[in-house]
Design a protein around this motif. Structure first.
Motif, PDB file in Angstrom:
ATOM      1  N   ASP A  56      11.818 -10.790 -11.089  1.00 20.56           N
ATOM      2  CA  ASP A  56      12.376 -10.632 -12.407  1.00 20.56           C
ATOM      3  C   ASP A  56      13.544  -9.616 -12.309  1.00 20.56           C
ATOM      4  OD1 ASP A  56      10.389 -11.907 -13.579  1.00 20.56           O
ATOM      5  OD2 ASP A  56       9.030 -10.369 -13.960  1.00 20.56           O
ATOM      6  N   HIS A  57      13.794  -8.945 -10.991  1.00 20.04           N
ATOM      7  CA  HIS A  57      14.896  -8.165 -10.987  1.00 20.04           C
ATOM      8  C   HIS A  57      16.098  -8.982 -10.382  1.00 20.04           C
ATOM      9  CE1 HIS A  57      17.928  -5.051  -9.516  1.00 20.04           C
ATOM     10  NE2 HIS A  57      17.309  -4.268 -10.243  1.00 20.04           N
ATOM     11  N   PRO A  58      17.158  -9.110 -11.218  1.00 18.41           N
ATOM     12  CA  PRO A  58      18.072 -10.185 -10.572  1.00 18.41           C
ATOM     13  C   PRO A  58      18.988  -9.949  -9.488  1.00 18.41           C
ATOM     14  CG  PRO A  58      19.024  -8.822 -12.574  1.00 18.41           C
ATOM     15  CD  PRO A  58      17.768  -8.276 -12.174  1.00 18.41           C
ATOM     16  N   ILE A  59      18.874  -8.867  -8.929  1.00 21.52           N
ATOM     17  CA  ILE A  59      19.581  -8.646  -7.559  1.00 21.52           C
ATOM     18  C   ILE A  59      18.577  -8.499  -6.288  1.00 21.52           C
ATOM     19  CG2 ILE A  59      21.111  -6.993  -6.258  1.00 21.52           C
ATOM     20  CD1 ILE A  59      22.061  -6.152  -9.044  1.00 21.52           C
ATOM     21  N   LEU A  60      18.978  -9.530  -5.310  1.00 23.73           N
ATOM     22  CA  LEU A  60      18.080  -9.493  -4.066  1.00 23.73           C
ATOM     23  C   LEU A  60      19.189  -9.234  -3.009  1.00 23.73           C
ATOM     24  CD1 LEU A  60      16.430 -12.976  -4.779  1.00 23.73           C
ATOM     25  CD2 LEU A  60      15.555 -10.781  -5.220  1.00 23.73           C
ATOM     26  N   GLY A  61      19.492  -7.819  -2.978  1.00 26.02           N
ATOM     27  CA  GLY A  61      20.322  -7.106  -2.125  1.00 26.02           C
ATOM     28  C   GLY A  61      19.633  -6.346  -0.826  1.00 26.02           C
ATOM     29  N   TYR A  62      20.429  -5.571  -0.142  1.00 23.98           N
ATOM     30  CA  TYR A  62      20.050  -4.921   1.023  1.00 23.98           C
ATOM     31  C   TYR A  62      18.623  -4.176   0.567  1.00 23.98           C
ATOM     32  CZ  TYR A  62      23.550  -6.450   4.065  1.00 23.98           C
ATOM     33  OH  TYR A  62      24.585  -7.211   4.564  1.00 23.98           O
ATOM     34  N   THR A  63      17.771  -4.176   1.138  1.00 19.63           N
ATOM     35  CA  THR A  63      16.374  -3.199   0.567  1.00 19.63           C
ATOM     36  C   THR A  63      15.828  -2.445   1.657  1.00 19.63           C
ATOM     37  OG1 THR A  63      16.097  -5.403  -0.821  1.00 19.63           O
ATOM     38  CG2 THR A  63      14.282  -3.549  -0.632  1.00 19.63           C
ATOM     39  N   MET A  64      15.248  -1.260   1.336  1.00 17.15           N
ATOM     40  CA  MET A  64      14.564  -0.527   2.104  1.00 17.15           C
ATOM     41  C   MET A  64      13.121  -0.694   2.444  1.00 17.15           C
ATOM     42  SD  MET A  64      15.950   3.401   0.815  1.00 17.15           S
ATOM     43  CE  MET A  64      14.726   4.067   1.892  1.00 17.15           C
ATOM     44  N   ILE A  65      12.624  -0.355   3.494  1.00 13.39           N
ATOM     45  CA  ILE A  65      11.263  -0.724   3.680  1.00 13.39           C
ATOM     46  C   ILE A  65      10.424   0.250   3.083  1.00 13.39           C
ATOM     47  CG2 ILE A  65       9.316  -0.857   5.393  1.00 13.39           C
ATOM     48  CD1 ILE A  65      11.411  -1.473   7.463  1.00 13.39           C
ATOM     49  N   PRO A  66       9.501   0.093   1.902  1.00  8.74           N
ATOM     50  CA  PRO A  66       8.653   0.856   1.002  1.00  8.74           C
ATOM     51  C   PRO A  66       7.672   1.711   2.137  1.00  8.74           C
ATOM     52  CG  PRO A  66       8.233  -1.370   0.719  1.00  8.74           C
ATOM     53  CD  PRO A  66       9.479  -1.456   1.676  1.00  8.74           C
ATOM     54  N   ASP A  67       7.597   3.022   1.917  1.00  5.09           N
ATOM     55  CA  ASP A  67       6.526   3.616   2.541  1.00  5.09           C
ATOM     56  C   ASP A  67       5.215   2.856   2.579  1.00  5.09           C
ATOM     57  OD1 ASP A  67       8.461   5.303   3.367  1.00  5.09           O
ATOM     58  OD2 ASP A  67       7.853   7.073   1.875  1.00  5.09           O
ATOM     59  N   GLU A  68       4.774   2.222   1.492  1.00  3.26           N
ATOM     60  CA  GLU A  68       3.574   1.996   1.231  1.00  3.26           C
ATOM     61  C   GLU A  68       3.262   0.745   2.017  1.00  3.26           C
ATOM     62  OE1 GLU A  68       0.608  -0.014  -2.323  1.00  3.26           O
ATOM     63  OE2 GLU A  68       2.739   0.239  -2.818  1.00  3.26           O
ATOM     64  N   TYR A  69       4.256   0.225   2.550  1.00  2.00           N
ATOM     65  CA  TYR A  69       4.226  -1.147   3.445  1.00  2.00           C
ATOM     66  C   TYR A  69       3.420  -0.679   4.672  1.00  2.00           C
ATOM     67  CZ  TYR A  69       5.704  -4.555   7.041  1.00  2.00           C
ATOM     68  OH  TYR A  69       5.644  -5.683   7.978  1.00  2.00           O
ATOM     69  N   TRP A  70       4.115   0.348   5.286  1.00  2.00           N
ATOM     70  CA  TRP A  70       3.405   0.915   6.765  1.00  2.00           C
ATOM     71  C   TRP A  70       1.766   1.572   6.285  1.00  2.00           C
ATOM     72  CZ3 TRP A  70       5.102  -1.718  10.032  1.00  2.00           C
ATOM     73  CH2 TRP A  70       6.378  -1.937  10.271  1.00  2.00           C
ATOM     74  N   GLN A  71       1.779   1.975   5.223  1.00  2.00           N
ATOM     75  CA  GLN A  71       0.524   2.712   4.736  1.00  2.00           C
ATOM     76  C   GLN A  71      -0.641   1.529   4.518  1.00  2.00           C
ATOM     77  OE1 GLN A  71      -0.051   6.332   4.769  1.00  2.00           O
ATOM     78  NE2 GLN A  71      -2.278   5.407   4.873  1.00  2.00           N
ATOM     79  N   SER A  72      -0.117   0.515   3.786  1.00  2.00           N
ATOM     80  CA  SER A  72      -1.287  -0.583   3.696  1.00  2.00           C
ATOM     81  C   SER A  72      -1.609  -1.268   4.972  1.00  2.00           C
ATOM     82  CB  SER A  72      -0.702  -1.492   2.781  1.00  2.00           C
ATOM     83  OG  SER A  72       0.637  -2.522   3.232  1.00  2.00           O
ATOM     84  N   VAL A  73      -0.701  -1.383   5.974  1.00  2.00           N
ATOM     85  CA  VAL A  73      -1.182  -1.809   7.074  1.00  2.00           C
ATOM     86  C   VAL A  73      -1.884  -1.083   7.792  1.00  2.00           C
ATOM     87  CG1 VAL A  73      -0.193  -2.632   9.378  1.00  2.00           C
ATOM     88  CG2 VAL A  73       1.210  -3.494   7.482  1.00  2.00           C
ATOM     89  N   ALA A  74      -1.906   0.275   8.030  1.00  2.00           N
ATOM     90  CA  ALA A  74      -2.517   1.325   8.684  1.00  2.00           C
ATOM     91  C   ALA A  74      -4.054   1.228   8.126  1.00  2.00           C
ATOM     92  CB  ALA A  74      -1.941   2.469   8.728  1.00  2.00           C
ATOM     93  N   ASP A  75      -3.933   1.255   6.638  1.00  2.00           N
ATOM     94  CA  ASP A  75      -5.014   1.216   5.921  1.00  2.00           C
ATOM     95  C   ASP A  75      -6.034  -0.096   6.191  1.00  2.00           C
ATOM     96  OD1 ASP A  75      -4.719   3.585   4.788  1.00  2.00           O
ATOM     97  OD2 ASP A  75      -4.034   3.114   2.995  1.00  2.00           O
ATOM     98  N   TRP A  76      -5.344  -1.063   6.348  1.00  2.00           N
ATOM     99  CA  TRP A  76      -6.074  -2.348   6.688  1.00  2.00           C
ATOM    100  C   TRP A  76      -6.772  -2.465   8.055  1.00  2.00           C
ATOM    101  CZ3 TRP A  76      -7.580  -6.578   3.161  1.00  2.00           C
ATOM    102  CH2 TRP A  76      -7.913  -7.554   4.086  1.00  2.00           C
ATOM    103  N   VAL A  77      -5.782  -2.216   8.980  1.00  2.00           N
ATOM    104  CA  VAL A  77      -6.388  -2.246  10.388  1.00  2.00           C
ATOM    105  C   VAL A  77      -7.562  -1.291  10.458  1.00  2.00           C
ATOM    106  CG1 VAL A  77      -5.866  -1.750  12.876  1.00  2.00           C
ATOM    107  CG2 VAL A  77      -3.935  -3.130  11.122  1.00  2.00           C
ATOM    108  N   ALA A  78      -7.415  -0.175   9.990  1.00  2.00           N
ATOM    109  CA  ALA A  78      -8.530   1.263   9.901  1.00  2.00           C
ATOM    110  C   ALA A  78      -9.825   0.439   9.274  1.00  2.00           C
ATOM    111  CB  ALA A  78      -8.135   2.323   9.382  1.00  2.00           C
ATOM    112  N   SER A  79      -9.712  -0.157   7.983  1.00  4.61           N
ATOM    113  CA  SER A  79     -10.821  -0.372   7.313  1.00  4.61           C
ATOM    114  C   SER A  79     -11.553  -1.534   7.808  1.00  4.61           C
ATOM    115  CB  SER A  79     -10.569  -0.654   5.710  1.00  4.61           C
ATOM    116  OG  SER A  79      -9.503  -1.716   5.655  1.00  4.61           O
ATOM    117  N   HIS A  80     -10.712  -2.546   8.685  1.00  7.83           N
ATOM    118  CA  HIS A  80     -11.305  -3.820   9.053  1.00  7.83           C
ATOM    119  C   HIS A  80     -11.693  -3.802  10.428  1.00  7.83           C
ATOM    120  CE1 HIS A  80      -9.953  -5.133   5.032  1.00  7.83           C
ATOM    121  NE2 HIS A  80     -10.617  -6.153   5.486  1.00  7.83           N
ATOM    122  N   HIS A  81     -11.029  -2.934  11.256  1.00  6.62           N
ATOM    123  CA  HIS A  81     -11.185  -2.934  12.955  1.00  6.62           C
ATOM    124  C   HIS A  81     -11.508  -1.571  13.349  1.00  6.62           C
ATOM    125  CE1 HIS A  81     -10.012  -7.096  12.213  1.00  6.62           C
ATOM    126  NE2 HIS A  81      -8.808  -6.684  11.879  1.00  6.62           N
ATOM    127  N   GLY A  82     -11.594  -0.718  12.486  1.00  5.86           N
ATOM    128  CA  GLY A  82     -11.997   0.795  13.041  1.00  5.86           C
ATOM    129  C   GLY A  82     -10.856   1.603  13.784  1.00  5.86           C
TER     130      GLY A  82
END
Length: 393
Positions: A56-82
């Motif tokens: 919906d946003h009309p610009i697909l330019g250079y984009t930073m990595i959101p902090d939530e990306y790494w947090q979501s990965v760490a939380d998923w690995v922790a909750s599913h694989h201890g």
């Protein structure tokens, strides 16, 4: 909410690989494709909606990595694989096979040896060969009950000082094995003692079935953590292979600095825009969908087992402990390699992966006489495939 995995979606016209490559790979574009390892289920709505909102946003330019990306990965690995990976352990990689090739070029040299354990995912052989490395095979032991074990005696015999890396399929593809802790610990001790880096491909780790559990290789011992590189991704589980979303976990600081430094220097550790969006949506909102999908896959596997037991006794089904891929032992049919291919492709008009592609040579330990069936598809499609096979036989 309930999800409809019985819905048949026409993928033609979407440039999907499993239909688009039929003519080139099998000589017939009209075959029923049950070969490429993605599913025919709709990508979950919460992922599609997250991508749509960004569009919906009309610009697909250079984009930073959101902090939530790494947090979501760490939380998923922790909750599913201890196992909670620290932030510095993590990096994006542009695909797991690409990651294997990159790690191979960072840590080994042309002429070095790479150990694989066939029958195994065929890029484990093709990627080293294509990079000028020598492939050393340590075939899995085929047990009487149809299961497989690692052959540590043979591993000792084939390993020498030129062996620099071992590629581990965990869970195993094509046999769907969730390797047990004892096996992984023994492998870690061997590789650590022999100064061998283990690259653990864990792309099917979130698709364990029938009460089985995945054990990340790096968690079994300090030795494992010190000698390993782990690759994971949400791509198989949430059917987003076209959105490259793989990531690496490395505990050892020396390995991490070399590999992540190389990725950074070549700007290969930066995820494209849609990778982070799809991963966050999958790992934040995907648990209910994942569980329903796995139940459906389990029912498909049971359906295949019953049908083959009732109608095609010459085939033995190895029930996978993980993934939507079923390893079929067809040796009881008494057919040659060529005759088996003719039966599936020319007579039944089915496109499955030929088991020989997962090995080297003609030994059953390396996949000859087997076929790999993708059951990540609506049950009506699976029923049609089995009926075709029965009629052909």
């Amino acid at each position: 909410m309930p999800y409809n995995f019985d819905r048949i979606i026409d993928r033609r016209g979407s440039h999907d690989y499993k239909h688009g490559m039929l003519a080139e790979r099998f000589g017939d574009a009209s075959l029923l494709p049950l070969w490429v390892a993605d599913m025919d289920f709709a990508t979950p709505d919460f992922i599609i909606e997250a991508l749509r909102r960004r569009l919906d946003h009309p610009i697909l330019g250079y984009t930073m990595i959101p902090d939530e990306y790494w947090q979501s990965v760490a939380d998923w690995v922790a909750s599913h694989h201890g196992w909670r990976p620290e932030r510095e352990w993590l990096s994006y990689i542009p695909g797991i096979v690409k990651g294997i090739g990159m790690a191979m070029n960072v840590f080994t040299s042309p002429g070095d040896k790479i150990i694989i354990q066939p029958p195994v995912y065929h890029p484990f052989r093709l990627t080293p060969e294509g990079n000028g490395r020598e492939v050393v095979c340590n075939p899995l032991l085929l047990n009487a009950d149809g299961s497989y074990s690692m052959d540590f005696r043979n591993l000792e015999e084939v390993c020498d000082a030129r062996c620099r890396m071992l590629l581990l399929s965990n869970p195993h593809n094509p046999a769907g094995i969730c390797w047990d802790r004892r096996t992984l610990t023994r492998l870690a001790r061997f590789c650590h003692d022999h100064n061998i880096i283990v690259v653990s491909d864990e792309i099917h780790c979130d698709m364990t079935l029938f009460g089985n559990r995945h054990i990340p290789f790096a968690t079994v011992s300090e030795e494992a953590a010190e000698c390993s590189i782990t690759f994971q991704a949400p791509s198989k589980t949430f059917n987003i292979a076209g959105v490259v979303s793989s990531y690496s976990i490395i505990v050892n600081s020396s390995l991490r600095e070399r590999f992540y430094g190389w990725l950074s220097a070549n700007e290969l550790g930066e995820p494209p825009l849609f990778s982070t969006i799809a991963t966050i949506a999958a790992f934040r909102h995907g648990e209910e969908w994942r569980r329903e999908m796995l139940r459906y896959v389990e029912e498909n596997i049971l359906f295949v087992e019953r049908y083959i037991a009732d109608h095609i006794p010459g085939i033995r089904v190895l029930r996978p402990q993980a993934s939507f891929l079923v390893w079929l032992d067809c040796r009881g049919m008494g057919l040659s390699h060529h005759e088996l291919q003719e039966l599936f492709v020319k007579k039944a008009r089915l496109a499955l992966n030929d088991g020989a592609m997962f090995g080297v040579g003609t030994s059953p330990n390396c996949g000859a006489g087997f076929m790999r069936l993708n059951v990540g598809t609506p049950r009506a499609v699976l029923a049609e495939a089995l009926e075709r096979l029965k009629a052909a036989i």
